[in-house]
Design a protein around this motif. Structure first.
Motif, mmCIF file in Angstrom:
data_model
loop_
_atom_site.group_PDB
_atom_site.id
_atom_site.type_symbol
_atom_site.label_atom_id
_atom_site.label_comp_id
_atom_site.label_asym_id
_atom_site.label_seq_id
_atom_site.Cartn_x
_atom_site.Cartn_y
_atom_site.Cartn_z
ATOM 1 N N GLU A 215 0.830 -1.207 0.000
ATOM 2 C CA GLU A 215 0.000 0.000 0.000
ATOM 3 C C GLU A 215 0.864 1.256 0.000
ATOM 4 O O GLU A 215 0.598 2.209 -0.739
ATOM 5 C CB GLU A 215 -0.916 -0.018 1.224
ATOM 6 N N ALA A 216 1.913 1.255 0.818
ATOM 7 C CA ALA A 216 2.800 2.416 0.879
ATOM 8 C C ALA A 216 3.519 2.618 -0.448
ATOM 9 O O ALA A 216 3.655 3.750 -0.930
ATOM 10 C CB ALA A 216 3.808 2.240 2.009
ATOM 11 N N ALA A 217 3.959 1.518 -1.059
ATOM 12 C CA ALA A 217 4.692 1.614 -2.326
ATOM 13 C C ALA A 217 3.810 2.135 -3.446
ATOM 14 O O ALA A 217 4.287 2.800 -4.375
ATOM 15 C CB ALA A 217 5.265 0.256 -2.690
ATOM 16 N N LEU A 218 2.505 1.851 -3.368
ATOM 17 C CA LEU A 218 1.579 2.242 -4.433
ATOM 18 C C LEU A 218 0.879 3.569 -4.159
ATOM 19 O O LEU A 218 0.069 4.011 -4.976
ATOM 20 C CB LEU A 218 0.517 1.152 -4.618
ATOM 21 N N SER A 219 1.161 4.184 -3.031
ATOM 22 C CA SER A 219 0.434 5.396 -2.655
ATOM 23 C C SER A 219 0.644 6.550 -3.628
ATOM 24 O O SER A 219 -0.256 7.365 -3.844
ATOM 25 C CB SER A 219 0.843 5.832 -1.243
ATOM 26 N N ARG A 221 1.681 6.148 -7.007
ATOM 27 C CA ARG A 221 1.205 5.795 -8.355
ATOM 28 C C ARG A 221 0.883 4.314 -8.412
ATOM 29 O O ARG A 221 1.585 3.480 -7.833
ATOM 30 C CB ARG A 221 2.237 6.145 -9.430
ATOM 31 N N LEU A 222 -0.199 4.002 -9.107
ATOM 32 C CA LEU A 222 -0.638 2.619 -9.260
ATOM 33 C C LEU A 222 0.030 2.042 -10.492
ATOM 34 O O LEU A 222 -0.529 2.057 -11.589
ATOM 35 C CB LEU A 222 -2.167 2.563 -9.380
ATOM 36 N N ASP A 223 1.242 1.540 -10.304
ATOM 37 C CA ASP A 223 2.068 1.086 -11.410
ATOM 38 C C ASP A 223 2.862 -0.135 -10.958
ATOM 39 O O ASP A 223 3.437 -0.120 -9.859
ATOM 40 C CB ASP A 223 3.019 2.207 -11.827
ATOM 41 N N PRO A 224 2.902 -1.202 -11.761
ATOM 42 C CA PRO A 224 3.679 -2.381 -11.356
ATOM 43 C C PRO A 224 5.130 -2.058 -11.029
ATOM 44 O O PRO A 224 5.738 -2.726 -10.181
ATOM 45 C CB PRO A 224 3.576 -3.305 -12.579
ATOM 46 N N ALA A 225 5.685 -1.032 -11.657
ATOM 47 C CA ALA A 225 7.075 -0.673 -11.382
ATOM 48 C C ALA A 225 7.257 -0.230 -9.932
ATOM 49 O O ALA A 225 8.349 -0.377 -9.365
ATOM 50 C CB ALA A 225 7.526 0.440 -12.328
ATOM 51 N N ALA A 226 6.189 0.300 -9.332
ATOM 52 C CA ALA A 226 6.289 0.780 -7.956
ATOM 53 C C ALA A 226 6.455 -0.350 -6.951
ATOM 54 O O ALA A 226 6.925 -0.132 -5.826
ATOM 55 C CB ALA A 226 5.048 1.605 -7.605
ATOM 56 N N VAL A 227 6.066 -1.571 -7.336
ATOM 57 C CA VAL A 227 6.195 -2.707 -6.419
ATOM 58 C C VAL A 227 7.169 -3.759 -6.947
ATOM 59 O O VAL A 227 7.238 -4.866 -6.414
ATOM 60 C CB VAL A 227 4.814 -3.352 -6.144
ATOM 61 N N ALA A 228 7.907 -3.418 -7.990
ATOM 62 C CA ALA A 228 8.895 -4.350 -8.531
ATOM 63 C C ALA A 228 9.927 -4.665 -7.452
ATOM 64 O O ALA A 228 10.504 -3.774 -6.832
ATOM 65 C CB ALA A 228 9.580 -3.746 -9.753
ATOM 66 N N GLY A 229 10.128 -5.934 -7.200
ATOM 67 C CA GLY A 229 11.104 -6.352 -6.199
ATOM 68 C C GLY A 229 10.565 -6.405 -4.785
ATOM 69 O O GLY A 229 11.276 -6.839 -3.864
ATOM 70 N N LEU A 230 9.321 -5.958 -4.563
ATOM 71 C CA LEU A 230 8.742 -6.016 -3.218
ATOM 72 C C LEU A 230 8.460 -7.471 -2.852
ATOM 73 O O LEU A 230 7.840 -8.209 -3.613
ATOM 74 C CB LEU A 230 7.450 -5.205 -3.168
ATOM 75 N N VAL A 231 8.916 -7.886 -1.686
ATOM 76 C CA VAL A 231 8.775 -9.277 -1.253
ATOM 77 C C VAL A 231 7.926 -9.327 0.014
ATOM 78 O O VAL A 231 8.206 -8.616 0.986
ATOM 79 C CB VAL A 231 10.151 -9.920 -0.988
#
Length: 264
Positions: A215-219, A221-231
């Motif tokens: 949620e914090a990573a996407l706050s 922009r709603l973009d797959p790049a924003a969560v790339a590598g998030l585990v």
């Protein structure tokens, strides 16, 4: 299967009275969890109380910023409702991923939420869409309602009447299904609102939960790049014959990226 009495009340009050008089009763909605458990003698209620004849427990309506779905509304009806598809298409598509056609035409949203199976779909939607679960006694915020594996805030004999989902600007659900049961091995629901992004995971642990790091990573922009590598932390995830906790964490990341891409 043990012998049992069968009641088919036509009002909520009569259903509640039948449960109170039963000693050890169980409400019957779609029956896809309860009846197999009874056949396996894992459950042996003295009385089954069928809710199918009680008016007002099914149907879909819009009221302000929420879509309300009756507890006895079937998955097939949810998937096929044009009004819901226009307001929350992610929820309509989720219903199409529940079980198979036989399950979708008999199973109900309320039954799923009352049972709170850790691999069920709708709990993730409830958390991501800031749902309200209304009963014959109270209203429960989704964040307080789900309390762990097969556990909820429902009191003994409390009956779910309808569920209200907050309408998002965009949302989507991505699910890695078990090939036989169609339950989620890991699945993610993403919802974007004007003031926040909410992300919920189901199937991966002992119950559905919010993924706050996503949620914090996407706050912004709603973009797959924003969560790339998030585990996803696998410390509280489930390991069983289908998948390890580590693998479920990996799947959750993939499902997150898919849901974000569809919602965006």
């Amino acid at each position: 299967m043990h012998d049992f009495a069968f009641e088919r009340p036509e009002t909520l009050a009569a259903a509640a009275a039948a449960f109170a008089a039963s000693g050890d009763g169980a409400f019957l909605a779609g029956g896809h969890t309860l009846l197999p458990a009874m056949k396996a003698r894992l459950r042996a209620p003295e009385t089954l109380i069928d809710l199918s004849r009680i008016p007002g427990l099914s149907g879909i309506s819009v009221d302000g910023d929420r879509v309300w779905i009756g507890a006895m509304t079937t998955h097939a009806a949810i998937a096929g409702d044009a009004g819901l598809a226009a307001k929350i298409p992610g929820l309509s598509k989720m219903a199409l991923l529940v079980g198979d056609p036989q399950v979708r035409n008999k199973g109900t949203m309320g039954g799923v939420i009352a049972n709170n199976d850790p691999a069920a779909d709708y709990p993730a939607a409830c958390l991501a869409l800031d749902a309200i679960i209304e009963t014959d006694r109270a209203s429960h915020a989704a964040g307080d309602y789900f309390q762990g594996m097969f556990a909820t805030s429902l009191s003994d004999g409390e009956i779910i009447t309808r569920i209200g989902f907050r309408v998002p600007l965009a949302s989507a659900y991505a699910k890695f299904r078990h090939p036989a049961s169609r339950y989620a091995v890991a699945a993610v629901y993403v919802a974007r609102f004007a003031d926040e992004v909410r992300v919920a995971v189901t199937g991966a642990g002992p119950g559905a939960f919010r993924w706050t790091e996503a949620e914090a990573a996407l706050s912004a922009r709603l973009d797959p790049a924003a969560v790339a590598g998030l585990v996803l932390d696998d410390g509280d995830l489930s390991t069983d014959i289908h998948a390890s906790a580590e693998y479920r964490a990996h799947l959750a990341g993939i499902m997150l990226a898919q849901a974000v891409a569809e919602a965006g």
